[in-house]
Design a protein around this motif. Structure first.
Motif, short mmCIF file in Angstrom:
data_model
loop_
_atom_site.label_atom_id
_atom_site.label_comp_id
_atom_site.label_asym_id
_atom_site.label_seq_id
_atom_site.Cartn_x
_atom_site.Cartn_y
_atom_site.Cartn_z
N SER A 156 0.82 -1.22 0.00
CA SER A 156 0.00 0.00 0.00
C SER A 156 0.85 1.27 0.00
O SER A 156 0.31 2.36 -0.22
CB SER A 156 -0.92 0.00 1.22
OG SER A 156 -0.17 -0.02 2.41
N SER A 497 -4.18 -10.11 3.33
CA SER A 497 -5.20 -9.68 2.36
C SER A 497 -6.60 -9.98 2.85
O SER A 497 -7.36 -10.71 2.21
CB SER A 497 -4.96 -10.37 1.01
OG SER A 497 -3.69 -10.07 0.48
N TRP A 499 -9.33 -8.46 2.80
CA TRP A 499 -10.47 -8.05 1.97
C TRP A 499 -10.89 -9.16 1.02
O TRP A 499 -12.06 -9.23 0.63
CB TRP A 499 -10.12 -6.77 1.21
CG TRP A 499 -9.48 -6.98 -0.14
CD1 TRP A 499 -8.21 -7.39 -0.40
CD2 TRP A 499 -10.11 -6.78 -1.42
NE1 TRP A 499 -7.99 -7.46 -1.74
CE2 TRP A 499 -9.13 -7.09 -2.40
CE3 TRP A 499 -11.38 -6.38 -1.83
CZ2 TRP A 499 -9.40 -7.00 -3.76
CZ3 TRP A 499 -11.65 -6.29 -3.19
CH2 TRP A 499 -10.66 -6.61 -4.13
N THR A 534 -7.23 -2.72 0.78
CA THR A 534 -6.34 -3.88 0.70
C THR A 534 -5.27 -3.92 1.79
O THR A 534 -4.35 -4.74 1.71
CB THR A 534 -5.66 -3.90 -0.68
OG1 THR A 534 -5.20 -2.57 -1.00
CG2 THR A 534 -6.64 -4.34 -1.75
N GLY A 555 -15.27 -2.40 1.08
CA GLY A 555 -14.88 -3.50 0.20
C GLY A 555 -16.05 -4.00 -0.63
O GLY A 555 -15.94 -4.18 -1.85
N THR A 589 -4.78 -10.43 -4.65
CA THR A 589 -5.37 -9.22 -5.20
C THR A 589 -4.96 -9.02 -6.64
O THR A 589 -5.78 -8.66 -7.50
CB THR A 589 -4.96 -8.01 -4.35
OG1 THR A 589 -5.47 -8.18 -3.01
CG2 THR A 589 -5.51 -6.71 -4.92
N TRP A 608 -9.29 1.03 -9.70
CA TRP A 608 -8.54 0.51 -8.55
C TRP A 608 -7.98 1.66 -7.72
O TRP A 608 -7.98 1.59 -6.48
CB TRP A 608 -7.41 -0.39 -9.01
CG TRP A 608 -7.79 -1.50 -9.94
CD1 TRP A 608 -7.25 -1.77 -11.17
CD2 TRP A 608 -8.80 -2.51 -9.74
NE1 TRP A 608 -7.85 -2.86 -11.75
CE2 TRP A 608 -8.81 -3.34 -10.89
CE3 TRP A 608 -9.71 -2.78 -8.72
CZ2 TRP A 608 -9.65 -4.43 -11.04
CZ3 TRP A 608 -10.58 -3.87 -8.85
CH2 TRP A 608 -10.55 -4.67 -9.99
N ILE A 613 -7.69 -0.05 -4.05
CA ILE A 613 -7.44 -1.48 -4.13
C ILE A 613 -6.07 -1.64 -4.77
O ILE A 613 -5.90 -1.41 -5.97
CB ILE A 613 -8.54 -2.20 -4.94
CG1 ILE A 613 -9.87 -2.09 -4.19
CG2 ILE A 613 -8.18 -3.65 -5.21
CD1 ILE A 613 -11.06 -2.61 -4.95
#
Length: 615
Positions: A156, A497, A499, A534, A555, A589, A608, A613
């Motif tokens: 991220s 992860s 999500w 994410t 999400g 992802t 995204w 994301i």
């Protein structure tokens, strides 16, 4: 798991707690392609063999080669604290994480030794941060005899220049030394992982378990063995058993106890005694199989928890030791999180024999058969194929059963205090939910489905293969049953992860209940620039009040928005095909984003970005 606070979230009225809030539009416009990734290792002098530069240390003694500790590799290392008096040591350097990279992984080797004698109080602590974000915290409770590699997903932070820092704080007495070495931050484009061998191993585990309980069903003793194959291209010198439920006790009083290991040599317990290293007699060659066995003792603590007993009713989730996974990021030895899940595991076969008093019913993962045991006892044998974990319960439950329209056997087990009307309602919900999800994502493969109902669960609901714990709640039960697909059949790294199971499961719950999520993304408000759908559980454990809102709520809204971009038919096909392609496998992802992009001619790059994301 469906946390209780999230039950109040509606499709169009998401809870927000914004600081420096940013409100994003609903459906973003298409944009050009993302910047290309240049895979790199961005930490300089991570082994401390080139002096101190570019590290900034709180004192000249932090980066050292002096006696008293030793390096993981080479001759130098970083030694924080260890003086036995009030002290704060720090170590930091600025790192730039390239943009456009699908993955970024921080790794470091950590050794902790301590003179503290407590098994319950974290007096001395080490905190790892990127910028202002706490990635992980360790303490005197995580003492280990050698180095343990730690890995954290920092994808991220792509495109950012941030300060990587480690800060050790020691109280006024009894030393704790935090020793660091070989620090790296690897970035990759999604096709070339940081490791040279990305294969997930040990693969195709097969567990055989024989346990006998005391009269109450709270103490279980017996033996477990597991056969596995080294699926990777490199030799396997060790494996790790995850003893997850030791989180609920202490290293001095472990609820899960392993002894008399055969087929390998038991090493040190680590990660607050939730990971046990087992060195194999000789490196296991690629494609070869091995078996380890051990005596096992389980003591269920008091409390209506996913591992706990509510009076006479015991819930035994995550209690069986399972193999940790080694992949491109190395061994996954993440800490237990009570906020969500840490349980990254590969599909396995289980045969579990549970010898218990006949007065106790024992619902369990898989398909169960009961046979008479010794006087007044019953032997429940449960078999399950291609499941990621095994859970059971024990108690004087009230049981009702039925069959869904497509032929799935469903059982509802209720604790005392649950009305027959509520139990029947949950049975009806379970039958309709399992069929609804199967129609969208693929036929339910696990034989029977058991739902154990208790309104005292603090966590709302919890999923295991073929077995769920739940309150009397139509929405929560529909959610937990959706987890049979999103976590159970289509696996993921739940710690790094989350999500991929929680957002997908909440989206599936909406679909099963006829909710379209219209306009729900319009209510999104971010708490900070670091907040992403994410993000890993390391982030959410440090920002727990936002976990449910972002991972579950935002999400599923993002997936509703994706459906509107792709169209209902294309989105339905995407998810069913994606589930089929990852059946009993592991989702990432990057793989989902690639599959979504392949389903449309619209460039999803800006989608995204807008929906945060990343990966």
């Amino acid at each position: 798991m469906r946390p209780i606070p999230h039950k109040a979230l509606g499709a169009g009225a998401l809870t927000v707690a914004a600081v420096a809030a940013l409100v994003l539009p609903g459906t973003p416009a298409a944009a050009g392609p993302a910047a290309a990734c240049s895979p790199a290792q961005v930490v300089a002098n991570g082994g401390f063999e080139s002096g101190t530069s570019p590290w900034t240390a709180s004192s000249s003694t932090v980066i050292t080669s002096r006696s008293g500790q030793s390096a993981h590799g080479g001759g130098s290392y970083a030694w924080l604290d260890g003086v036995g008096s009030t002290r704060t040591d720090s170590l930091a350097q600025s790192v730039t994480i390239p943009s456009g990279c699908a993955t970024a992984t921080l790794s470091f080797w950590l050794h902790i030794d301590t003179a503290e004698t407590t098994s319950s109080t974290a007096y001395d602590k080490l905190t790892a941060k990127l910028g202002s974000t706490t990635l992980a915290t360790y303490s005197n409770l995580d003492e280990n005899t050698g180095y343990v590699q730690k890995t954290v997903d920092v994808s991220s932070f792509a495109g950012q220049t941030v300060n990587l820092s480690f800060t050790g704080t020691e109280d006024s007495s009894l030393q704790t030394s935090f020793v660091l070495d070989d620090i790296a931050l690897d970035t990759a484009d999604g096709t070339t992982p940081p490791s040279t061998d990305p294969t997930r191993t040990p693969a195709t585990p097969s567990y055989t378990v024989n346990l006998s309980s005391d009269t109450s069903g709270t103490v279980w003793t017996g033996h477990e063995s597991v056969t596995f194959t080294n699926a990777s291209a490199t030799a396997l010198g060790e494996v790790y058993l995850r003893l997850w439920d030791n989180y609920h006790g202490s290293c001095d009083a472990m609820p899960v106890r392993v002894g008399n290991v055969t087929g390998g040599t038991a090493g040190a317990l680590s990660v607050a005694c939730t990971a046990l290293k087992v060195d194999l007699p000789a490196p296991l060659a690629p494609g070869q199989s091995a078996t380890i066995g051990f005596d096992l003792g389980i003591t269920v603590p008091s409390g209506a928890d996913r591992f706990g007993h509510d009076g006479a009713f015991s819930f035994v989730g995550n209690a069986l030791p399972v193999l940790a996974v080694r992949d491109g990021a190395g061994w996954h030895l993440d800490p237990y999180t009570n906020n969500g899940e840490s349980f990254y595991s590969l599909a396995a076969d289980f045969k579990v024999t549970l010898d218990h008093p006949s007065s106790l019913l024992v619902p369990a993962t898989g398909t169960s058969t009961d046979t008479p045991g010794s006087s007044g006892r019953t032997v429940t044998t449960a078999t399950a194929s291609k499941v990621r974990d095994f859970a059971w319960a024990a108690g004087p439950f009230t049981k009702i059963s039925g069959t869904s329209a497509t032929g799935v056997a469903v059982n509802v087990y209720s604790v005392s205090g649950i009305s027959s009307t509520s139990a029947q309602s949950m049975l009806s919900t379970a039958k309709s939910a399992v069929d609804a999800h199967a129609a969208r994502f693929g036929a339910y493969p696990y034989g029977e489905l058991d739902a154990v109902i208790d309104n005292n669960y603090w966590f709302g609901g919890m999923e295991y293969p073929g077995f769920v714990l739940d309150l009397v709640s139509t929405t929560a039960l529909t959610h937990e049953i959706a987890h049979q697909w999103w976590y159970g059949i289509v696996g993921d790294d739940e710690y790094n992860s989350p999500w991929l199971d929680e957002a997908f499961t909440d989206y599936a719950t909406d679909l099963a209940q006829g909710k379209t999520g219209t306009g729900c993304w319009n209510s999104v408000s971010w708490a900070s620039s670091a907040e992403k759908i994410t993000n890993s559980m390391a982030y959410w454990d440090a920002h727990s009040s936002r976990y449910s809102t972002v991972v579950y709520g935002y999400g599923k809204c993002a997936l509703h928005d994706l459906r509107r971009v792709l169209g209902d038919t294309a989105m339905a096909k995407l998810l069913k095909d994606y589930a089929g392609a990852h059946w009993y496998g592991v989702s990432t992802t990057a793989e989902f984003k690639a599959a979504a992009q392949a389903a449309t001619s619209t460039d999803l790059t800006s989608f995204w970005t807008q929906h945060r994301i990343e990966g």
